[in-house]
Write a protein that holds these residues in place. Structure first.
Motif, short mmCIF file in Angstrom:
data_model
loop_
_atom_site.label_atom_id
_atom_site.label_comp_id
_atom_site.label_asym_id
_atom_site.label_seq_id
_atom_site.Cartn_x
_atom_site.Cartn_y
_atom_site.Cartn_z
N ILE A 2 41.04 -15.57 -5.46
CA ILE A 2 40.02 -14.52 -5.49
C ILE A 2 40.40 -13.38 -4.55
O ILE A 2 40.17 -12.21 -4.86
N ASN A 3 40.98 -13.71 -3.41
CA ASN A 3 41.39 -12.68 -2.46
C ASN A 3 42.61 -11.89 -2.93
O ASN A 3 42.84 -10.78 -2.47
N GLU A 4 43.38 -12.47 -3.84
CA GLU A 4 44.59 -11.81 -4.35
C GLU A 4 44.36 -11.07 -5.66
O GLU A 4 45.09 -10.13 -5.99
N THR A 5 43.37 -11.49 -6.43
CA THR A 5 43.13 -10.96 -7.77
C THR A 5 41.69 -10.52 -7.90
O THR A 5 40.79 -11.31 -7.61
N PRO A 6 41.45 -9.30 -8.35
CA PRO A 6 40.06 -8.88 -8.54
C PRO A 6 39.49 -9.50 -9.82
O PRO A 6 40.01 -9.29 -10.91
N TYR A 7 38.45 -10.31 -9.67
CA TYR A 7 37.76 -10.90 -10.81
C TYR A 7 36.42 -10.23 -11.01
O TYR A 7 35.80 -9.78 -10.06
N ASP A 8 35.99 -10.18 -12.25
CA ASP A 8 34.68 -9.63 -12.59
C ASP A 8 33.61 -10.71 -12.58
O ASP A 8 32.44 -10.44 -12.37
N LEU A 9 34.04 -11.95 -12.85
CA LEU A 9 33.11 -13.07 -12.93
C LEU A 9 33.80 -14.34 -12.45
O LEU A 9 34.95 -14.61 -12.83
N MET A 24 37.67 -7.84 -19.06
CA MET A 24 36.95 -8.53 -18.02
C MET A 24 37.78 -9.73 -17.58
O MET A 24 38.23 -10.51 -18.39
N SER A 25 37.94 -9.87 -16.29
CA SER A 25 38.73 -10.94 -15.70
C SER A 25 37.80 -12.02 -15.15
O SER A 25 36.90 -11.73 -14.36
N ILE A 26 38.05 -13.27 -15.57
CA ILE A 26 37.16 -14.37 -15.23
C ILE A 26 37.95 -15.52 -14.60
O ILE A 26 39.03 -15.86 -15.08
N LEU A 27 37.38 -16.12 -13.55
CA LEU A 27 37.96 -17.30 -12.94
C LEU A 27 36.97 -18.45 -13.08
O LEU A 27 35.81 -18.33 -12.71
N ILE A 28 37.46 -19.57 -13.64
CA ILE A 28 36.66 -20.78 -13.74
C ILE A 28 37.17 -21.74 -12.67
O ILE A 28 38.37 -22.02 -12.60
N VAL A 29 36.25 -22.24 -11.84
CA VAL A 29 36.63 -23.15 -10.76
C VAL A 29 35.94 -24.49 -11.02
O VAL A 29 34.72 -24.56 -11.03
#
Length: 128
Positions: free
Chosen positions: A41-48, A1-6
């Motif tokens: 986000i537009n370059e990398t598919p995140y799940d969360l 699962m790929s996650i981005l924290i902003v």
């Protein structure tokens, strides 16, 4: 699962990353600026995506709206020190999956995450 924290706060990212790691979720990226996060986000598919309400260049709700406008169905959690009733309504209308108020403990975070991911146990987290 790929996650981005902003978020821009020094304590938020390490704490959330540590909680995610405890749950076996280790593929975590960070971005402090909303515009840079949107590009990522537009370059990398995140799940969360876990975003603070107050971020540089836009709010977490603005980021959510732009993500949803691009028809991105990624799970989205917003964290804030408090939410006004109109904030909650706006976030729900924009398509937020979960809201969480700081400060929160590991159990609260895990429960909210469990709900949006549809898992019930730590063992299930480790299989994501």
């Amino acid at each position: 699962m790929s996650i981005l924290i902003v978020g821009g706060y020094q304590t938020t990212f390490p704490m959330i990353k540590d909680l995610l790691n405890q749950l076996g979720l280790n593929n975590v990226d960070k971005e402090s600026d909303g515009a840079a996060a949107l590009k990522k986000i537009n370059e990398t598919p995140y799940d969360l995506i876990i975003s603070e309400w107050n971020i540089e260049s836009m709010t977490g709700i603005d980021l959510l709206k732009q993500v949803r406008a691009a028809e991105n169905k990624v799970l989205f959690m917003i964290i804030a020190e408090h939410f006004l009733a109109e904030d909650v309504l706006a976030a729900k209308e924009a398509g937020v999956d979960s809201l969480i108020v700081k400060p929160f403990n590991a159990g609260t975070f895990r429960d909210r995450l469990s709900k949006i991911l549809g898992v019930a146990t730590l063992k299930e987290f480790r299989t994501i």
